[in-house]
Design a protein around this motif. Structure first.
Motif, short mmCIF file in Angstrom:
data_model
loop_
_atom_site.label_atom_id
_atom_site.label_comp_id
_atom_site.label_asym_id
_atom_site.label_seq_id
_atom_site.Cartn_x
_atom_site.Cartn_y
_atom_site.Cartn_z
N HIS A 72 0.83 -1.22 0.00
CA HIS A 72 0.00 0.00 0.00
C HIS A 72 0.85 1.26 0.00
O HIS A 72 1.88 1.32 0.67
N PRO A 73 0.37 2.28 -0.71
CA PRO A 73 1.11 3.55 -0.71
C PRO A 73 0.83 4.31 0.59
O PRO A 73 -0.21 4.13 1.20
N ASP A 74 1.79 5.13 0.98
CA ASP A 74 1.56 6.01 2.14
C ASP A 74 0.39 6.93 1.85
O ASP A 74 0.13 7.30 0.70
N ARG A 91 -8.51 8.32 -5.82
CA ARG A 91 -9.89 8.69 -5.47
C ARG A 91 -10.13 8.58 -3.96
O ARG A 91 -10.73 9.45 -3.33
N GLU A 92 -9.60 7.52 -3.36
CA GLU A 92 -9.81 7.29 -1.93
C GLU A 92 -9.14 8.37 -1.09
O GLU A 92 -9.75 8.92 -0.17
N GLN A 93 -7.90 8.69 -1.44
CA GLN A 93 -7.17 9.68 -0.63
C GLN A 93 -7.81 11.06 -0.78
O GLN A 93 -7.88 11.83 0.15
N ARG A 94 -8.32 11.30 -1.99
CA ARG A 94 -9.01 12.58 -2.23
C ARG A 94 -10.29 12.66 -1.39
O ARG A 94 -10.61 13.70 -0.83
N PRO A 123 3.66 0.18 6.03
CA PRO A 123 3.01 1.49 6.15
C PRO A 123 1.70 1.43 6.94
O PRO A 123 1.05 0.38 7.01
N PHE A 124 1.35 2.56 7.50
CA PHE A 124 0.05 2.71 8.17
C PHE A 124 -1.04 2.63 7.12
O PHE A 124 -1.02 3.37 6.14
N VAL A 125 -1.99 1.72 7.31
CA VAL A 125 -3.08 1.58 6.33
C VAL A 125 -4.42 1.77 7.04
O VAL A 125 -4.68 1.18 8.11
N ILE A 126 -5.25 2.60 6.43
CA ILE A 126 -6.60 2.84 6.95
C ILE A 126 -7.52 3.06 5.75
O ILE A 126 -7.06 3.52 4.69
N LYS A 161 -11.77 -3.56 4.31
CA LYS A 161 -12.77 -2.51 4.09
C LYS A 161 -12.53 -1.81 2.74
O LYS A 161 -13.47 -1.54 1.99
N ILE A 162 -11.26 -1.51 2.45
CA ILE A 162 -10.91 -0.87 1.17
C ILE A 162 -11.34 -1.78 0.02
O ILE A 162 -11.97 -1.36 -0.96
N CYS A 163 -11.02 -3.06 0.17
CA CYS A 163 -11.32 -4.08 -0.85
C CYS A 163 -12.83 -4.17 -1.09
O CYS A 163 -13.29 -4.18 -2.24
C1 2AL Z 1 -4.77 3.84 1.38
C2 2AL Z 1 -5.10 4.05 0.02
O1 2AL Z 1 -4.31 4.21 -0.90
N1 2AL Z 1 -6.47 4.03 -0.03
C3 2AL Z 1 -6.94 3.83 1.21
O2 2AL Z 1 -8.15 3.77 1.51
N2 2AL Z 1 -5.88 3.72 2.06
N3 2AL Z 1 -3.47 3.81 1.80
C4 2AL Z 1 -3.13 3.68 3.12
N4 2AL Z 1 -1.80 3.68 3.40
O3 2AL Z 1 -3.98 3.56 4.01
#
Ligand code: 2AL
Length: 182
Positions: A72-74, A91-94, A123-126, A161-163
Motif C-alpha cells: 500500500h502507498p503512504d 480517489r480514496e485519498q481525495r 506502512p500505516f493503512v486505513i 474494508k478498502i477491498c
Molecule cells: C490507502 C489508500 O491508498 N487508499 C486507502 O483507503 N488507504 N493507503 C493507506 N496507506 O492507508
C-alpha cells in the motif's frame, strides 16, 4: 468508479484472466488475492465476492498480512504528491481530503507515517473512504502505540474494508445469481 458496473452473472462467467483483469487491484497491487478467490465461483451476490477476499486475507499468516500492507502507498506520501497513485488510491485519498491538507498537516502526516513505518516495517493503512484527514491523523497517533501483531491484524482489517468498497464500485450489487442462470 467504472462508468458501468458489471452484473454478477457476468462476473460468474469470467475466465481466470478476465477475473484478474477486473479484480486484480481490489487489494492494492496484489493480484494474488484475486487469483486465489477465482476458485470460489459462483458468487451468490456481491457480498459473497467481498467475503471471499476477506476470508483469504484472514487466513494469511501474519507475515502474509504484513506483506499485503507493504504493497500500500503512504497516505499523502511521495507517490500521492507526484500523481503516481493507482486511480483507486487517488480517489480514496481525495475523498478523505488528503489532497487538501495544510503544509503543517502534511508535515505531521509525514512524520507520523515515518515513525509508524520505522516501528512496524510496513506502512500505516486505513480505509480512507471511511475517514476524514483529522480522524486519520488521530488514528495514526493512537495506533502507533499498538503491538506489532495488533497492527498486522488492524491493518489487514482496513485492507478488507478498502477491498469491499472497491468491489462494490465494480459490481452491480442489485444483481443476483443462481446456479441455474450461469
Ligand atoms: C490507502 C489508500 O491508498 N487508499 C486507502 O483507503 N488507504 N493507503 C493507506 N496507506 O492507508
Amino acid at each position: 468508479m467504472p462508468s458501468t458496473q458489471i452484473p454478477l452473472k457476468k462476473v460468474n462467467k469470467m475466465t481466470y484472466e478476465e477475473f484478474i483483469r477486473c479484480f486484480g487491484n481490489v487489494v492494492e497491487h496484489c493480484s494474488l488475492c484475486a487469483a486465489a478467490v477465482w476458485r470460489e465461483r459462483p458468487f451468490h451476490d456481491v457480498q459473497h465476492i467481498a467475503s471471499s477476499f476477506g476470508d483469504f486475507i484472514d487466513r494469511l499468516p501474519t507475515s502474509g498480512k504484513e506483506g499485503i500492507l507493504r504493497l500500500h502507498p503512504d497516505l499523502a506520501g511521495r507517490l500521492a504528491q507526484s500523481g503516481q497513485l493507482t486511480s483507486e488510491s487517488t480517489r480514496e485519498q481525495r475523498s478523505a481530503g488528503l489532497d487538501k491538507m495544510s503544509e503543517e498537516e502534511r508535515q505531521r502526516m509525514s512524520v507520523l507515517n515515518k515513525r509508524y513505518k520505522d516501528k512496524f516495517g510496513f506502512p500505516f493503512v486505513i480505509c480512507a473512504r471511511e475517514n476524514k484527514k483529522d480522524a486519520i491523523l488521530k488514528g495514526l497517533e493512537e495506533r502507533l502505540e499498538n503491538s506489532q501483531l495488533t497492527e498486522a491484524i488492524t491493518g489487514a482489517n482496513e485492507v478488507k474494508k478498502i477491498c469491499r468498497l472497491r468491489i462494490l464500485d465494480l459490481v452491480n450489487s442489485d444483481s443476483q445469481s443462481t446456479q441455474s442462470s450461469l
